[in-house]
Design a protein around this motif. Structure first.
Motif, mmCIF file in Angstrom:
data_model
loop_
_atom_site.group_PDB
_atom_site.id
_atom_site.type_symbol
_atom_site.label_atom_id
_atom_site.label_comp_id
_atom_site.label_asym_id
_atom_site.label_seq_id
_atom_site.Cartn_x
_atom_site.Cartn_y
_atom_site.Cartn_z
ATOM 1 N N ILE A 88 0.871 -1.172 0.000
ATOM 2 C CA ILE A 88 0.000 0.000 0.000
ATOM 3 C C ILE A 88 0.905 1.219 0.000
ATOM 4 O O ILE A 88 1.808 1.328 0.834
ATOM 5 N N ILE A 89 0.713 2.123 -0.933
ATOM 6 C CA ILE A 89 1.532 3.326 -1.018
ATOM 7 C C ILE A 89 0.619 4.544 -0.959
ATOM 8 O O ILE A 89 -0.354 4.638 -1.709
ATOM 9 N N TYR A 90 0.940 5.454 -0.047
ATOM 10 C CA TYR A 90 0.209 6.708 0.084
ATOM 11 C C TYR A 90 1.169 7.855 -0.187
ATOM 12 O O TYR A 90 2.284 7.864 0.322
ATOM 13 N N ASP A 91 0.754 8.836 -0.973
ATOM 14 C CA ASP A 91 1.509 10.065 -1.197
ATOM 15 C C ASP A 91 0.750 11.204 -0.545
ATOM 16 O O ASP A 91 -0.449 11.378 -0.791
ATOM 17 N N PHE A 92 1.440 11.974 0.286
ATOM 18 C CA PHE A 92 0.806 13.073 1.010
ATOM 19 C C PHE A 92 1.426 14.407 0.628
ATOM 20 O O PHE A 92 2.634 14.523 0.486
ATOM 21 N N GLU A 93 0.599 15.410 0.498
ATOM 22 C CA GLU A 93 1.057 16.776 0.301
ATOM 23 C C GLU A 93 0.175 17.684 1.157
ATOM 24 O O GLU A 93 -1.020 17.817 0.903
ATOM 25 N N ASN A 94 0.777 18.245 2.215
ATOM 26 C CA ASN A 94 0.057 19.113 3.155
ATOM 27 C C ASN A 94 -1.190 18.427 3.705
ATOM 28 O O ASN A 94 -2.261 19.020 3.795
ATOM 29 N N PHE A 95 -1.052 17.183 4.065
ATOM 30 C CA PHE A 95 -2.152 16.385 4.591
ATOM 31 C C PHE A 95 -2.191 16.501 6.110
ATOM 32 O O PHE A 95 -1.167 16.378 6.773
ATOM 33 N N GLU A 96 -3.349 16.784 6.664
ATOM 34 C CA GLU A 96 -3.518 16.864 8.115
ATOM 35 C C GLU A 96 -4.446 15.746 8.569
ATOM 36 O O GLU A 96 -5.485 15.503 7.967
ATOM 37 N N LEU A 97 -4.030 15.071 9.646
ATOM 38 C CA LEU A 97 -4.790 13.961 10.186
ATOM 39 C C LEU A 97 -4.949 14.173 11.681
ATOM 40 O O LEU A 97 -3.987 14.490 12.369
ATOM 41 N N PHE A 98 -6.157 14.038 12.174
ATOM 42 C CA PHE A 98 -6.413 14.171 13.600
ATOM 43 C C PHE A 98 -6.563 12.765 14.174
ATOM 44 O O PHE A 98 -7.559 12.091 13.929
ATOM 45 N N VAL A 99 -5.540 12.324 14.913
ATOM 46 C CA VAL A 99 -5.451 10.959 15.412
ATOM 47 C C VAL A 99 -6.054 10.871 16.804
ATOM 48 O O VAL A 99 -5.595 11.561 17.718
ATOM 49 N N PRO A 100 -7.069 10.032 16.990
ATOM 50 C CA PRO A 100 -7.694 9.920 18.313
ATOM 51 C C PRO A 100 -6.816 9.153 19.292
ATOM 52 O O PRO A 100 -6.064 8.265 18.910
ATOM 53 N N SER A 101 -6.930 9.512 20.566
ATOM 54 C CA SER A 101 -6.167 8.839 21.615
ATOM 55 C C SER A 101 -6.770 7.492 21.996
ATOM 56 O O SER A 101 -6.125 6.677 22.640
ATOM 57 N N SER A 102 -8.014 7.270 21.601
ATOM 58 C CA SER A 102 -8.689 5.994 21.864
ATOM 59 C C SER A 102 -9.860 5.868 20.901
ATOM 60 O O SER A 102 -10.135 6.768 20.119
#
Length: 69
Positions: free
Chosen positions: A29-43
């Motif tokens: 699986i290959i992902y290319d990111f450009e100025n990508f924002e991700l909000f990762v939950p703590s749970s």
């Protein structure tokens, strides 16, 4: 939202399930990111706090079986 017994309930369960499905299939699986924002939950709860991650570049995920022997 489904509530069956086979539902994924934690992030480790999700990762394990993904790995189990991909292993032995030569998956990549290959992902290319450009100025990508991700909000990762703590749970996985509804009250989880979120960390903000910013990504640029390429992320590759490869799976392979360990050699027997």
């Amino acid at each position: 939202m489904a509530t069956g017994l086979d539902d994924t309930r934690t992030w480790p369960d999700l990762a394990i399930g993904l790995y189990d499905r991909l292993t032995g299939r030569g998956a990549e699986i290959i992902y290319d990111f450009e100025n990508f924002e991700l909000f990762v939950p703590s749970s996985a709860s509804d009250q989880a706090t979120h960390a903000r991650w910013k990504m640029n570049g390429t992320l590759k995920i490869r799976t392979r079986d360990r050699e027997q022997g």
